[in-house]
Structures are given as C-alpha cells and as structure tokens.
Design a protein around this motif. Structure first.
Motif, PDB file in Angstrom:
ATOM      1  N   GLY A 179      -8.176   6.546 -13.502  1.00 47.39           N
ATOM      2  CA  GLY A 179      -8.766   7.066 -12.283  1.00 47.39           C
ATOM      3  C   GLY A 179      -7.757   7.283 -11.168  1.00 47.39           C
ATOM      4  N   GLU A 180      -8.216   7.926 -10.108  1.00 44.44           N
ATOM      5  CA  GLU A 180      -7.356   8.232  -8.973  1.00 44.44           C
ATOM      6  C   GLU A 180      -6.795   6.978  -8.297  1.00 44.44           C
ATOM      7  OE1 GLU A 180      -9.100  11.007  -6.207  1.00 44.44           O
ATOM      8  OE2 GLU A 180      -9.614  12.400  -7.819  1.00 44.44           O
ATOM      9  N   ASN A 181      -7.591   5.915  -8.212  1.00 46.37           N
ATOM     10  CA  ASN A 181      -7.107   4.687  -7.573  1.00 46.37           C
ATOM     11  C   ASN A 181      -5.926   4.092  -8.328  1.00 46.37           C
ATOM     12  OD1 ASN A 181      -8.956   4.832  -5.489  1.00 46.37           O
ATOM     13  ND2 ASN A 181     -10.452   3.554  -6.546  1.00 46.37           N
ATOM     14  N   GLU A 182      -6.031   4.045  -9.651  1.00 48.56           N
ATOM     15  CA  GLU A 182      -4.931   3.517 -10.462  1.00 48.56           C
ATOM     16  C   GLU A 182      -3.702   4.414 -10.366  1.00 48.56           C
ATOM     17  OE1 GLU A 182      -8.763   2.057 -12.267  1.00 48.56           O
ATOM     18  OE2 GLU A 182      -8.025   4.040 -11.750  1.00 48.56           O
ATOM     19  N   LEU A 183      -3.919   5.722 -10.409  1.00 52.75           N
ATOM     20  CA  LEU A 183      -2.803   6.661 -10.266  1.00 52.75           C
ATOM     21  C   LEU A 183      -2.127   6.509  -8.895  1.00 52.75           C
ATOM     22  CD1 LEU A 183      -4.112   9.978 -11.851  1.00 52.75           C
ATOM     23  CD2 LEU A 183      -2.192   8.577 -12.634  1.00 52.75           C
ATOM     24  N   TYR A 184      -2.939   6.302  -7.881  1.00 53.18           N
ATOM     25  CA  TYR A 184      -2.390   6.109  -6.540  1.00 53.18           C
ATOM     26  C   TYR A 184      -1.478   4.878  -6.511  1.00 53.18           C
ATOM     27  CZ  TYR A 184      -1.862   5.436  -1.567  1.00 53.18           C
ATOM     28  OH  TYR A 184      -1.311   5.262  -0.318  1.00 53.18           O
ATOM     29  N   GLN A 185      -1.921   3.787  -7.093  1.00 45.08           N
ATOM     30  CA  GLN A 185      -1.121   2.564  -7.100  1.00 45.08           C
ATOM     31  C   GLN A 185       0.212   2.770  -7.822  1.00 45.08           C
ATOM     32  OE1 GLN A 185      -1.642  -0.331  -5.424  1.00 45.08           O
ATOM     33  NE2 GLN A 185      -3.298   0.831  -4.504  1.00 45.08           N
ATOM     34  N   ILE A 186       0.179   3.452  -8.947  1.00 48.39           N
ATOM     35  CA  ILE A 186       1.409   3.737  -9.693  1.00 48.39           C
ATOM     36  C   ILE A 186       2.344   4.588  -8.848  1.00 48.39           C
ATOM     37  CG2 ILE A 186       2.357   4.941 -11.703  1.00 48.39           C
ATOM     38  CD1 ILE A 186      -0.338   4.186 -13.127  1.00 48.39           C
ATOM     39  N   ALA A 187       1.804   5.668  -8.267  1.00 50.98           N
ATOM     40  CA  ALA A 187       2.617   6.566  -7.445  1.00 50.98           C
ATOM     41  C   ALA A 187       3.182   5.847  -6.225  1.00 50.98           C
ATOM     42  CB  ALA A 187       1.786   7.782  -7.018  1.00 50.98           C
ATOM     43  N   PHE A 188       2.370   5.023  -5.590  1.00 43.28           N
ATOM     44  CA  PHE A 188       2.785   4.275  -4.411  1.00 43.28           C
ATOM     45  C   PHE A 188       3.958   3.347  -4.746  1.00 43.28           C
ATOM     46  CE2 PHE A 188       2.579   0.532  -1.676  1.00 43.28           C
ATOM     47  CZ  PHE A 188       2.589   1.111  -0.418  1.00 43.28           C
ATOM     48  N   HIS A 189       3.851   2.617  -5.850  1.00 41.75           N
ATOM     49  CA  HIS A 189       4.916   1.690  -6.236  1.00 41.75           C
ATOM     50  C   HIS A 189       6.188   2.445  -6.655  1.00 41.75           C
ATOM     51  CE1 HIS A 189       2.567  -1.830  -5.608  1.00 41.75           C
ATOM     52  NE2 HIS A 189       1.626  -1.426  -6.441  1.00 41.75           N
ATOM     53  N   PHE A 190       6.024   3.585  -7.289  1.00 37.76           N
ATOM     54  CA  PHE A 190       7.185   4.396  -7.663  1.00 37.76           C
ATOM     55  C   PHE A 190       7.913   4.856  -6.401  1.00 37.76           C
ATOM     56  CE2 PHE A 190       9.555   7.982  -9.396  1.00 37.76           C
ATOM     57  CZ  PHE A 190       9.952   7.501 -10.631  1.00 37.76           C
ATOM     58  N   ARG A 191       7.151   5.318  -5.425  1.00 36.60           N
ATOM     59  CA  ARG A 191       7.750   5.742  -4.158  1.00 36.60           C
ATOM     60  C   ARG A 191       8.436   4.561  -3.465  1.00 36.60           C
ATOM     61  NH1 ARG A 191       7.273   9.504   0.402  1.00 36.60           N
ATOM     62  NH2 ARG A 191       7.742   8.278   2.247  1.00 36.60           N
ATOM     63  N   GLU A 192       7.800   3.409  -3.447  1.00 31.61           N
ATOM     64  CA  GLU A 192       8.416   2.237  -2.823  1.00 31.61           C
ATOM     65  C   GLU A 192       9.736   1.877  -3.492  1.00 31.61           C
ATOM     66  OE1 GLU A 192       5.596  -1.016  -2.578  1.00 31.61           O
ATOM     67  OE2 GLU A 192       5.397  -0.560  -0.438  1.00 31.61           O
TER      68      GLU A 192
END
Length: 157
Positions: A2-15
């Motif tokens: 889902g979008e929430n899980e994808l957001y978390q992955i993307a957020f951590h990658f950016r961090e």
C-alpha cells in the motif's frame, strides 16, 4: 504493498541520502552531492533499483517538463500507477520532499511526459557507488545524525 508502506520506504531512503550528503559521502562532482536539486533522474534510478531488489516492486521512470521552472523533473511510477517522488522539494510551491500517491496536483501540470525503464545502476560505477553509500546509511537506520542536526538538515532541504 500500500501507499503507506511505500511512503515509509521512500522516506527512509531519502533520509539515508540526506545523511550521506550531510556527512560528505558523495563526491563533489557527483550530482547526488546537490541532492535534491538536479539529480531526480539518478535518484529515481537508485530508488527504483532498491525497490525492485529488496521488495520486488517494479517501477518505471517518468520524466516531464515543468513550465514554472523551465526544467525537467523525474519521478517513479509503480505498475499500480502510484507515484513515488523523493526530490519534489527542489522546486518551489506545493511540491513535497516525499510524495507517494496518485497523479494529482503538480504532476498533472507537467507536460511532455515520457515513461521509460529505470537505468541499471550496476552498469555505471558512479551510480553503483552512490547506491552502496545509501545502503550503508539504510543499514545504520534512521538516526544516523544527532536529532538536532537531523531536524536542521531536513528543514534546509
């Protein structure tokens, strides 16, 4: 996924990218040194490779022309048509630093949109080196910087 899980992955990658940049890990001649500005296509290739390798999430890269800044922008799109963009904040206005969702708002304003496969980063040593730097920070976890410094860096970006 889902979008929430994808957001978390993307957020951590950016961090992880932000932490690597802050710690001077990227060569000053490397476009990732200027993250998020001017490296959206490289960032897409790196994140796309990560998403496929770790989660088997297939993405393609979309490129469009942003009239307001007279420049191109690149972002990822999944097979389920979910946008993943971790460099939108290089522009002014309503762009977010991490966006995961449907094609709305600023993405509908882009013109000359093309979709292409992500570049295989293993074929270019610069991108492969960048990827391994980012992985090192992902393995360390989110708190790679003191919290006060981390908050300051994120505000600057």
């Amino acid at each position: 996924m889902g979008e929430n899980e994808l957001y978390q992955i993307a957020f951590h990658f950016r961090e992880a990218i932000v932490a690597a940049k802050t710690n001077g890990e990227f060569n000053f001649r490397d476009r990732m040194h200027r993250f998020p500005g001017g490296c959206c296509d490289d960032t897409c290739d790196l994140l796309g490779f990560y998403l496929w390798g770790k989660y088997r999430i297939h993405t393609s890269q979309r490129n469009g022309y942003y009239e307001a800044e007279m420049t191109n922008h690149a972002w990822l799109i999944t097979d389920a048509r979910i946008i993943i963009d971790i460099t939108g904040d290089q522009f002014y206005g309503a762009w977010k630093s991490v966006y995961v969702g449907q094609e709305v708002g600023t993405y509908k304003k882009l013109s000359r949109i093309i979709t292409q496969d992500n570049f295989d980063i293993r074929k270019q040593s610069r991108l492969w080196d960048d990827y391994n730097i980012i992985l090192k920070y992902l393995k360390k976890g989110v708190n790679t910087l003191p919290s006060s410094q981390h908050a300051t860096i994120l505000k600057q970006l």
